[in-house]
Design a protein around this motif. Structure first.
Motif, PDB file in Angstrom:
ATOM      1  N   ASP A 119       0.809  -1.224   0.000  1.00  0.00           N
ATOM      2  CA  ASP A 119       0.000   0.000   0.000  1.00  0.00           C
ATOM      3  C   ASP A 119       0.836   1.266   0.000  1.00  0.00           C
ATOM      4  OD1 ASP A 119      -1.979  -1.821   0.335  1.00  0.00           O
ATOM      5  OD2 ASP A 119      -2.595  -1.165   2.323  1.00  0.00           O
ATOM      6  N   ALA A 122       6.881   1.181   1.528  1.00  0.00           N
ATOM      7  CA  ALA A 122       7.655   1.832   2.589  1.00  0.00           C
ATOM      8  C   ALA A 122       9.140   1.504   2.566  1.00  0.00           C
ATOM      9  CB  ALA A 122       7.074   1.467   3.953  1.00  0.00           C
ATOM     10  N   SER A 124      10.895   1.990  -0.139  1.00  0.00           N
ATOM     11  CA  SER A 124      11.512   2.852  -1.150  1.00  0.00           C
ATOM     12  C   SER A 124      10.910   4.250  -1.076  1.00  0.00           C
ATOM     13  CB  SER A 124      11.346   2.270  -2.560  1.00  0.00           C
ATOM     14  OG  SER A 124      10.010   1.891  -2.777  1.00  0.00           O
ATOM     15  N   THR A 126       8.771   7.216  -2.035  1.00  0.00           N
ATOM     16  CA  THR A 126       7.468   7.135  -2.685  1.00  0.00           C
ATOM     17  C   THR A 126       7.526   7.637  -4.133  1.00  0.00           C
ATOM     18  OG1 THR A 126       6.481   7.504  -0.517  1.00  0.00           O
ATOM     19  CG2 THR A 126       5.036   7.774  -2.415  1.00  0.00           C
ATOM     20  N   TRP A 151       3.251  16.915  -3.259  1.00  0.00           N
ATOM     21  CA  TRP A 151       1.843  16.814  -3.673  1.00  0.00           C
ATOM     22  C   TRP A 151       1.114  18.131  -3.383  1.00  0.00           C
ATOM     23  CZ3 TRP A 151       4.666  12.571  -2.941  1.00  0.00           C
ATOM     24  CH2 TRP A 151       4.370  11.436  -3.698  1.00  0.00           C
ATOM     25  N   PHE A 153      -2.850  19.892  -4.492  1.00  0.00           N
ATOM     26  CA  PHE A 153      -4.099  19.714  -5.237  1.00  0.00           C
ATOM     27  C   PHE A 153      -4.807  21.060  -5.321  1.00  0.00           C
ATOM     28  CE2 PHE A 153      -3.192  15.523  -3.351  1.00  0.00           C
ATOM     29  CZ  PHE A 153      -3.119  14.784  -4.523  1.00  0.00           C
TER      30      PHE A 153
ATOM     31  N   HIS B  48       7.375  14.344   1.918  1.00  0.00           N
ATOM     32  CA  HIS B  48       6.253  13.624   1.318  1.00  0.00           C
ATOM     33  C   HIS B  48       6.789  12.255   0.905  1.00  0.00           C
ATOM     34  CE1 HIS B  48       3.702  17.404   0.107  1.00  0.00           C
ATOM     35  NE2 HIS B  48       3.999  17.359   1.396  1.00  0.00           N
ATOM     36  N   ASP B  49       6.866  11.360   1.848  1.00  0.00           N
ATOM     37  CA  ASP B  49       7.547  10.097   1.587  1.00  0.00           C
ATOM     38  C   ASP B  49       7.114   9.069   2.638  1.00  0.00           C
ATOM     39  OD1 ASP B  49       9.264   8.173   0.627  1.00  0.00           O
ATOM     40  OD2 ASP B  49      11.055   9.433   0.699  1.00  0.00           O
ATOM     41  N   PHE B  50       6.722   7.887   2.163  1.00  0.00           N
ATOM     42  CA  PHE B  50       6.367   6.819   3.098  1.00  0.00           C
ATOM     43  C   PHE B  50       7.560   5.952   3.475  1.00  0.00           C
ATOM     44  CE2 PHE B  50       2.107   7.092   0.819  1.00  0.00           C
ATOM     45  CZ  PHE B  50       1.474   7.770   1.859  1.00  0.00           C
ATOM     46  N   LYS B  51       8.733   6.239   2.925  1.00  0.00           N
ATOM     47  CA  LYS B  51       9.880   5.359   3.161  1.00  0.00           C
ATOM     48  C   LYS B  51      10.243   5.330   4.651  1.00  0.00           C
ATOM     49  CE  LYS B  51      14.453   4.280   1.302  1.00  0.00           C
ATOM     50  NZ  LYS B  51      14.990   3.738   2.551  1.00  0.00           N
ATOM     51  N   PHE B  52      10.573   4.127   5.128  1.00  0.00           N
ATOM     52  CA  PHE B  52      11.095   4.012   6.493  1.00  0.00           C
ATOM     53  C   PHE B  52      12.254   4.988   6.650  1.00  0.00           C
ATOM     54  CE2 PHE B  52       9.979  -0.735   6.063  1.00  0.00           C
ATOM     55  CZ  PHE B  52       8.751  -0.569   6.674  1.00  0.00           C
ATOM     56  N   CYS B 169      -2.464  18.449   0.484  1.00  0.00           N
ATOM     57  CA  CYS B 169      -1.634  17.293   0.112  1.00  0.00           C
ATOM     58  C   CYS B 169      -1.925  16.067   0.967  1.00  0.00           C
ATOM     59  CB  CYS B 169      -0.154  17.647   0.230  1.00  0.00           C
ATOM     60  SG  CYS B 169       0.413  17.903   1.934  1.00  0.00           S
ATOM     61  N   TRP B 171      -0.497  15.134   3.657  1.00  0.00           N
ATOM     62  CA  TRP B 171       0.696  14.548   4.277  1.00  0.00           C
ATOM     63  C   TRP B 171       0.866  15.059   5.705  1.00  0.00           C
ATOM     64  CZ3 TRP B 171       3.851  10.686   2.531  1.00  0.00           C
ATOM     65  CH2 TRP B 171       3.761  10.329   1.182  1.00  0.00           C
ATOM     66  N   ARG B 177       4.987  20.372   5.449  1.00  0.00           N
ATOM     67  CA  ARG B 177       6.071  20.915   4.635  1.00  0.00           C
ATOM     68  C   ARG B 177       5.898  22.409   4.368  1.00  0.00           C
ATOM     69  NH1 ARG B 177      10.438  18.337   1.768  1.00  0.00           N
ATOM     70  NH2 ARG B 177      11.107  19.768   0.149  1.00  0.00           N
ATOM     71  N   PRO B 340      -2.162   5.382   3.305  1.00  0.00           N
ATOM     72  CA  PRO B 340      -2.042   3.931   3.100  1.00  0.00           C
ATOM     73  C   PRO B 340      -1.121   3.328   4.162  1.00  0.00           C
ATOM     74  CG  PRO B 340      -1.559   5.130   1.068  1.00  0.00           C
ATOM     75  CD  PRO B 340      -1.705   6.144   2.138  1.00  0.00           C
TER      76      PRO B 340
END
Lengths: 176, 551
Positions: A119, A122, A124, A126, A151, A153, B48-52, B169, B171, B177, B340
Motif C-alpha cells: 500500500d 515503505a 523505497s 514514494t 503533492w 491539489f 512527502h515520503d512513506f519510506k522508512f 496534500c 501529508w 512541509r 495507506p
C-alpha cells in the motif's frame, strides 16, 4: 520462499513465472511479493530482519501440523507452507493471527510489513516507487506529485455548503 | 557524571502540555529546559515520503498494547506536528461526566464556562479559525452531503490551519512541509526559545529522584537520531519544578519507574486510561450513487475519487453530542483521512466470504481506495486502560528503529464502551449506506486491538484522591513541585478531538505552576501575551490568574 508465500497470502498476486511456487497466482496482477514485501521485511529499519529465518522455520512447522491435521500430503520439493494451496494458506494464516493464538504478534507483524510494502512501498522513496510503476501504489490509484516531488491539489473542493450546521454551534465554531 | 546541571523548571515533552508551559514560564523569567525524546524537524525536513526513515516514521510513534494501540507524536512539537489540527472545544456535558464511579470526574473548579477563557488563549495563540465550506475538500463535502441527505447536520471543524498556505496534500501526519499547519513549531516554541528556554531533542527521560533541597533530579538518556533503540549518552538535570508532558502513553510510565526513588505514586497513575472512545469506519462509495443521490460532481465531472486529497478531518456531525442522552451514548462523527498502511490494513471487506482484513478480497477492495471515506468516532469510553510492567527504558520496547514499539497498556473495553461503538457504527451505516451510497465496515479490533490517536486520562486531574493522580492545579498528589499538563491529565474521553482542551488546560495550569515556582524561590511572573504579542485573551484571564497566584 516461505515468507514470499506468506506475503502472497496477505495480498495475493499473479505468478511471476510459470513455475512460481511461492506466489499462488490467485490474482490477476502483482501482489505483496511483487510490491517488495521481502525488501520491507528485511529492511534494517523495520527491525524484523534478525527474526525472519526463525519465522520462516516456524511457519513451516505450523504448516506441517496443519497438513497432518487436515490429511494433506505435502510436496517434499518445497517448504511445507509453500506446498499448501492458497485456501489452506489462508486458513492457516487466519489461525495464526487469531486473537487467541499465542504467537499472533509475530504473524501479524509479518502481515503488517507485507501490507505496508504493497500500500505504501515503505521500503523505497514514494516518488521513486511511483516512477518505477510500483504495483501497490498503482492499484490503489495513488496520485502523482508535482515535478518537484511534492503533492499539491489546486482543485480540491466542491466549493459550496453541503449541510446545515448544528443549531447549538457556538460563535467559535465549536459544539456548545 | 559527577555533577548535575540545574535549572528552575524542567519540562518533559514539547507537545501542547510542554510547549505552552515552557513558553509562559520562560517569558515570566524562569530558566527553562525542555527535554524531548523525539527529533527536532521543521519546514523542508517534513517529507512527502512513506519510506522508512523519512519524517513520517521519525516523528511518529505507534505503540502496540494489549487491546489498545496508541498513535502519537514523537518530536519537538509533539502531537501538534503530526495531528490534523482539528481544534473544537469540548461540549458542555462532557465536564459533568460521572463515569463508572458515579461521581463527577472533572474537578468542580472546571466546566466549559470556566475553561472558555483559557480556550480563548489557545485560539489566539495558534491561532484557531473556522473552516469555510469553500475550503472543505471533496471528502468533507461528501460526508457533509451524506449527513444532510440523511437529515443530519454537519459542521466544518475549527482548525489551527493557514488555509492560504495549505496545498491539500494530506501529508499532515508526516509534518507540514508548507507551514500551513499551525503547529507549536510556529508559535509557542519559538517564543519560548526567544525568552531563553532550551529545547533538547532526542533526550528521553527515564525517571525522577529527589534532591536535598526539595527539588527533583531528572535522569535522561540521549537516543541515536536514526535508531531510537540505541542510547548514546545519559545525564541528569536538577530542577525546582518539573512539568511532565510526555503524553498519556509515556507520562505514567516515567512516574511508575520513579516510584523506587520518589516513593509511592497516587493510585491513579497509570490507571483510568481513555482512548477517547475512538473507533473508525471505512465507507466504500459507489461513484454513480454519489452523483445520482447527492448530486455531487468535481469540476472534471468525476463524482468523488478523491480520498487522497485534503487535510485530514474537515467536517463533523455533532447531532449525538446531546447532553440529554445517557452517558456512553454520546459521540461525534468526523470525516477523516488516513494514509495507506495505517489507513488500509485494518479496513475490512464488506460481505467477505474469506478473511476480512487480508487476502484476495482485500486486494480487490484496495482498487477502490480513492472512493473510500473514513469516518472517525469519538465517544465516551469507560477509562478502562491500565499500564502494566514498566519497560526497561522509555515507555515501550522499541521493535523497529523508529515508530513501532510494544507497550504495556492493557485495555479491555467494557459493555459501556462497546455500546457506544455499536451505536456509532449503526449511525455511520445509517448515514452513509442510505440509498446505496456506500458499504460501510468498522476497522477490525482483532489485529492490533482498538486504537487511539488521542490517548488520555492516565494521570488525571480530579477532586477525589482515590480516582485522580493530580489535584485541580495539575500538581501530582503527595509530590509537590511535580506538575502534569498533557493529555494524561484530561479526566476522560471528550467526544471530540482533545488537543484544544489539552492546550486550554495547560494554559489554565500555568498560574498555579508560577505560584509553586515562586514559593520555591524562582523569580517568575505570570502575564505573557500570546506568542505573537496579542493581549486580548491574556487580559481576559489575568483576574483568574491572580486568584490562582494567591493560592
Amino acid at each position: 520462499m516461505v515468507l514470499e508465500a506468506y506475503a502472497d497470502t496477505i495480498l495475493p498476486g499473479e505468478k511471476r513465472w510459470p513455475g512460481d511456487r511461492a506466489v499462488a497466482g490467485v490474482s490477476s496482477d502483482g501482489g505483496a511479493v511483487a510490491a517488495g514485501a521481502l525488501l520491507a521485511l528485511g529492511s534494517p529499519e523495520g527491525g524484523l530482519a534478525p527474526a525472519l529465518d526463525a519465522l520462516a522455520d516456524g511457519l513451516d512447522e505450523h504448516a506441517e501440523e496443519y497438513a497432518a491435521e487436515a490429511g494433506i500430503e505435502l510436496d517434499p520439493e518445497v517448504p511445507a507452507f509453500v506446498s499448501l494451496d492458497f485456501p489452506d494458506r489462508v486458513r492457516l494464516v487466519q489461525r495464526l493471527t487469531d486473537p487467541t493464538h499465542p504467537e499472533r504478534e509475530a504473524w501479524i507483524s509479518l502481515a503488517m510489513f507485507s501490507v505496508i510494502a504493497f500500500d505504501a512501498a515503505a521500503h523505497s522513496h514514494t516518488v521513486e516507487a511511483l516512477d518505477a510503476g510500483h504495483v501497490g501504489l498503482k492499484i490503489i490509484g495513488f496520485r502523482q506529485p508535482d515535478s518537484d516531488g511534492l503533492w499539491r491539489f489546486d482543485t480540491y473542493s466542491y466549493g459550496r455548503q453541503l449541510a446545515q450546521p448544528h443549531p447549538d454551534t457556538t460563535a467559535s465554531g465549536s459544539p456548545a | 557524571m559527577t555533577s548535575s546541571e540545574s535549572t528552575d523548571v524542567l519540562v518533559i515533552g514539547s507537545g501542547f502540555g510542554g510547549a505552552i508551559t515552557a513558553y509562559h514560564l520562560a517569558a515570566g523569567g524562569a530558566r527553562v529546559v525542555v527535554l524531548e525524546r523525539g527529533p527536532w524537524l521543521s519546514g523542508e525536513e517534513f517529507e512527502h515520503d512513506f519510506k522508512f526513515g523519512s519524517s513520517s516514521t521519525r516523528v511518529f510513534d505507534f505503540v502496540v498494547g494489549d487491546g489498545m494501540s496508541v498513535l502519537s507524536g514523537n518530536c519537538v512539537g509533539g502531537g501538534s506536528v503530526v495531528y490534523f489540527a482539528a481544534m473544537p472545544r469540548a461540549p458542555r456535558f462532557v465536564f459533568d461526566r460521572k463515569g463508572r464511579f458515579g461521581h463527577r470526574m472533572w474537578p468542580s473548579a472546571i466546566s466549559r464556562g470556566t475553561l472558555d477563557p483559557w480556550y480563548d488563549r489557545v485560539a489566539e495563540a495558534l491561532p484557531v479559525s473556522q473552516t469555510s465550506w469553500d475550503t472543505v475538500p471533496f471528502s468533507g463535502g461528501l460526508f457533509g452531503a451524506a449527513c444532510d441527505h440523511a437529515g443530519r447536520t454537519a459542521n466544518p471543524v475549527p482548525v489551527a490551519l493557514d488555509q492560504a498556505k495549505c496545498t491539500n496534500c494530506n501529508w499532515m501526519m508526516a509534518g507540514c512541509r508548507f507551514d500551513a499547519k499551525r503547529s507549536l513549531l510556529l508559535n509557542y516554541l519559538p517564543a519560548a526559545l526567544a525568552h531563553g528556554a532550551q529545547i533538547r531533542p532526542l533526550h528521553e527521560v527515564q525517571y525522577l529522584s529527589r534532591t536535598d533541597d526539595g527539588g527533583y533530579r531528572v535522569h535522561y538518556t540521549v537516543l541515536d537520531d536514526v535508531d531510537y533503540r540505541v542510547e548514546v549518552d545519559s545525564g541528569t538535570i536538577d530542577a525546582k519544578i518539573v512539568i511532565i508532558a510526555a503524553g498519556a502513553g509515556a507520562t505514567p510510565v516515567i512516574l511508575q519507574r520513579s516510584e523506587p526513588t520518589l516513593g509511592a505514586m497516587p493510585h491513579a497513575v497509570g490507571r483510568y486510561f481513555s482512548g477517547n472512545g475512538e473507533r473508525l469506519n471505512t465507507a466504500i462509495f459507489d461513484e454513480e450513487r454519489i452523483r445520482d443521490v447527492l448530486g455531487l460532481s468535481r469540476p472534471d465531472g468525476v463524482p468523488y475519487e478523491a480520498y487522497q486529497i485534503g487535510k485530514g478531518p474537515c467536517v463533523a456531525s455533532w447531532d449525538r453530542l446531546d447532553g440529554s442522552l445517557p452517558e456512553y451514548e454520546r459521540f461525534s462523527l468526523e470525516q477523516l483521512y488516513f494514509p495507506p498502511g495505517f489507513g488500509t490494513i485494518l479496513a475490512q471487506v464488506p460481505d467477505a466470504v474469506g478473511p476480512t482484513w487480508f487476502g484476495a478480497e482485500k486486494k480487490e477492495l484496495l482498487r477502490t481506495w480513492q472512493s473510500w471515506l473514513t469516518v472517525f468516532t469519538m465517544s465516551e469510553d469507560d477509562n478502562e486502560g491500565e499500564f502494566g510492567a514498566v519497560p526497561p527504558s522509555g515507555n515501550a520496547v522499541r521493535l523497529s528503529q523508529q515508530m513501532l514499539a510494544r507497550g504495556s497498556l492493557r485495555y479491555e473495553p467494557t459493555e459501556n464502551t462497546l455500546r457506544g461503538w455499536a451505536l456509532s457504527d449503526a449511525e455511520v451505516r445509517d448515514i452513509l449506506e442510505r440509498d446505496g451510497l456506500s458499504r460501510v465496515m468498522p476497522w477490525t479490533n482483532d489485529v492490533v486491538g482498538a486504537y487511539t490517536v488521542h490517548p488520555l486520562a492516565s494521570c488525571r486531574i480530579g477532586d477525589n484522591p482515590a480516582t485522580s493522580a493530580l489535584d485541580d492545579r495539575h500538581e501530582l498528589r503527595n509530590h509537590p513541585g511535580i506538575f502534569v499538563t498533557d493529555g494524561s491529565a484530561v479526566p476522560a474521553g471528550l467526544t471530540v478531538n482533545p488537543a484544544m482542551t489539552i492546550a486550554a488546560l495547560a494554559e489554565r495550569a500555568v498560574p498555579g505552576i508560577v505560584a509553586a515556582a515562586r514559593a520555591r524561590g524562582v523569580d517568575v511572573r505570570y502575564g505573557a501575551p500570546a506568542p505573537d504579542g496579542g493581549t486580548s485573551s491574556r487580559d481576559a484571564v489575568l483576574p483568574l490568574a491572580r486568584s490562582a497566584l494567591r493560592q
